[in-house]
Design a protein around this motif. Sequence first.
Motif, PDB file in Angstrom:
ATOM      1  N   LEU A 264      -5.936 -40.033   8.602  1.00 50.09           N
ATOM      2  CA  LEU A 264      -6.343 -41.443   8.569  1.00 50.09           C
ATOM      3  C   LEU A 264      -5.393 -42.238   7.682  1.00 50.09           C
ATOM      4  CD1 LEU A 264     -10.027 -40.641   7.579  1.00 50.09           C
ATOM      5  CD2 LEU A 264      -9.286 -41.152   9.898  1.00 50.09           C
ATOM      6  N   GLU A 265      -5.109 -43.455   8.074  1.00 49.38           N
ATOM      7  CA  GLU A 265      -4.387 -44.368   7.183  1.00 49.38           C
ATOM      8  C   GLU A 265      -5.415 -44.976   6.230  1.00 49.38           C
ATOM      9  OE1 GLU A 265      -1.294 -44.879   6.783  1.00 49.38           O
ATOM     10  OE2 GLU A 265      -0.327 -44.151   8.614  1.00 49.38           O
ATOM     11  N   ALA A 266      -5.118 -44.965   4.941  1.00 48.33           N
ATOM     12  CA  ALA A 266      -6.067 -45.482   3.946  1.00 48.33           C
ATOM     13  C   ALA A 266      -6.460 -46.927   4.250  1.00 48.33           C
ATOM     14  CB  ALA A 266      -5.449 -45.391   2.553  1.00 48.33           C
ATOM     15  N   GLU A 267      -5.457 -47.685   4.772  1.00 46.95           N
ATOM     16  CA  GLU A 267      -5.691 -49.108   5.006  1.00 46.95           C
ATOM     17  C   GLU A 267      -6.645 -49.397   6.172  1.00 46.95           C
ATOM     18  OE1 GLU A 267      -2.837 -47.474   5.155  1.00 46.95           O
ATOM     19  OE2 GLU A 267      -1.521 -48.146   6.773  1.00 46.95           O
ATOM     20  N   THR A 268      -7.065 -48.355   6.899  1.00 51.85           N
ATOM     21  CA  THR A 268      -8.047 -48.565   7.962  1.00 51.85           C
ATOM     22  C   THR A 268      -9.475 -48.484   7.431  1.00 51.85           C
ATOM     23  OG1 THR A 268      -8.086 -46.222   8.567  1.00 51.85           O
ATOM     24  CG2 THR A 268      -6.487 -47.629   9.736  1.00 51.85           C
TER      25      THR A 268
ATOM     26  N   ALA B   6       5.808 -45.721   1.902  1.00 52.25           N
ATOM     27  CA  ALA B   6       4.429 -45.574   2.371  1.00 52.25           C
ATOM     28  C   ALA B   6       4.409 -45.609   3.897  1.00 52.25           C
ATOM     29  CB  ALA B   6       3.562 -46.688   1.807  1.00 52.25           C
ATOM     30  N   SER B   7       3.361 -45.051   4.467  1.00 55.33           N
ATOM     31  CA  SER B   7       3.139 -45.139   5.897  1.00 55.33           C
ATOM     32  C   SER B   7       2.392 -46.445   6.158  1.00 55.33           C
ATOM     33  CB  SER B   7       2.320 -43.941   6.367  1.00 55.33           C
ATOM     34  OG  SER B   7       1.930 -44.123   7.714  1.00 55.33           O
ATOM     35  N   GLY B   8       3.121 -47.487   6.469  1.00 54.42           N
ATOM     36  CA  GLY B   8       2.509 -48.811   6.646  1.00 54.42           C
ATOM     37  C   GLY B   8       1.979 -49.325   5.326  1.00 54.42           C
ATOM     38  N   ALA B   9       0.737 -49.822   5.344  1.00 56.29           N
ATOM     39  CA  ALA B   9       0.121 -50.356   4.136  1.00 56.29           C
ATOM     40  C   ALA B   9      -0.549 -49.236   3.344  1.00 56.29           C
ATOM     41  CB  ALA B   9      -0.899 -51.419   4.508  1.00 56.29           C
ATOM     42  N   TYR B  10      -1.061 -49.575   2.184  1.00 56.71           N
ATOM     43  CA  TYR B  10      -1.817 -48.603   1.381  1.00 56.71           C
ATOM     44  C   TYR B  10      -2.853 -49.324   0.542  1.00 56.71           C
ATOM     45  CZ  TYR B  10       1.720 -49.922  -2.179  1.00 56.71           C
ATOM     46  OH  TYR B  10       2.546 -50.610  -3.024  1.00 56.71           O
ATOM     47  N   LEU B  11      -3.734 -48.560  -0.055  1.00 59.35           N
ATOM     48  CA  LEU B  11      -4.758 -49.119  -0.947  1.00 59.35           C
ATOM     49  C   LEU B  11      -4.342 -48.877  -2.384  1.00 59.35           C
ATOM     50  CD1 LEU B  11      -8.025 -47.933   0.849  1.00 59.35           C
ATOM     51  CD2 LEU B  11      -6.872 -50.150   1.039  1.00 59.35           C
TER      52      LEU B  11
ATOM     53  N   LEU C 147      -3.253 -45.099  -2.661  1.00 61.25           N
ATOM     54  CA  LEU C 147      -3.677 -44.156  -1.626  1.00 61.25           C
ATOM     55  C   LEU C 147      -3.108 -44.603  -0.289  1.00 61.25           C
ATOM     56  CD1 LEU C 147      -5.581 -41.801  -0.732  1.00 61.25           C
ATOM     57  CD2 LEU C 147      -7.429 -43.497  -0.625  1.00 61.25           C
ATOM     58  N   ASP C 148      -2.273 -43.756   0.318  1.00 65.74           N
ATOM     59  CA  ASP C 148      -1.563 -44.123   1.550  1.00 65.74           C
ATOM     60  C   ASP C 148      -2.198 -43.509   2.798  1.00 65.74           C
ATOM     61  OD1 ASP C 148       0.383 -44.930   3.366  1.00 65.74           O
ATOM     62  OD2 ASP C 148       1.766 -43.324   2.826  1.00 65.74           O
ATOM     63  N   GLN C 149      -2.376 -42.191   2.784  1.00 71.69           N
ATOM     64  CA  GLN C 149      -2.940 -41.486   3.941  1.00 71.69           C
ATOM     65  C   GLN C 149      -3.945 -40.448   3.475  1.00 71.69           C
ATOM     66  OE1 GLN C 149       0.635 -39.914   6.062  1.00 71.69           O
ATOM     67  NE2 GLN C 149      -0.004 -41.331   7.665  1.00 71.69           N
ATOM     68  N   ILE C 150      -4.856 -40.108   4.369  1.00 78.08           N
ATOM     69  CA  ILE C 150      -5.859 -39.076   4.111  1.00 78.08           C
ATOM     70  C   ILE C 150      -5.780 -38.073   5.251  1.00 78.08           C
ATOM     71  CG2 ILE C 150      -8.356 -38.633   3.993  1.00 78.08           C
ATOM     72  CD1 ILE C 150      -7.634 -42.051   3.238  1.00 78.08           C
TER      73      ILE C 150
HETATM   74 CA   LIG Z   1      -0.907 -46.050   4.873  1.00 79.92          CA
END
Ligand SMILES: [Ca+2]
Length: 177
Positions: free
Chosen positions: A27-31, A49-54, A154-157
Amino acid sequence: MKKSMLLAGAFLCAFTAARAAGVKICLEAETAEVIEAPMVLVTNGIEGASGAYLEIPEGVGNPPKVTNGKAVLSFEVPSDGVFTLWCRVWWEGECSNSFTGQLDDDPVFLFGEDATYKVWHWVKYPVARTTAPLRLSKGSHTLTFRNREDGVRLDQILLSADRRFVPVDIEAPGLRK
Ligand SMILES: [Ca+2]
């Protein structure tokens, strides 16, 4: 019970375990469907980062003074299994290297506290084999990350039912079996 039924049951268990063994949910954190301040979504921040992050920005405060700040992510599990939780994170330093995590309404656990700073890297839970693993049943679940220290990202889970799997770089979001 007849011997044939016992054998069928054993076969079914082995088959189910084998199916769950390779499951990976990224999962992307930003979702996250809930992002509560001071947790914020960053779209153009630290490179790599993979796209955005929290992020809980450095200096915004943490418990016990600031008790708010969380992200809630929902995901579907295709089959029952025992999972390792991996998170792609960026820590500011030794006072900025953890979240608390919570799966559904289960007890809250401490996530992070490793000593890799100022670089995107994957951190897992549980770290020790003596800690109870995350047991997930087939269906919908939520994962909550809460403010424990500021200066964390936090970028990805990635939830993996494959104990031997170790993520290295950015992972493709979605379900893999
Ligand atoms: Ca991300």
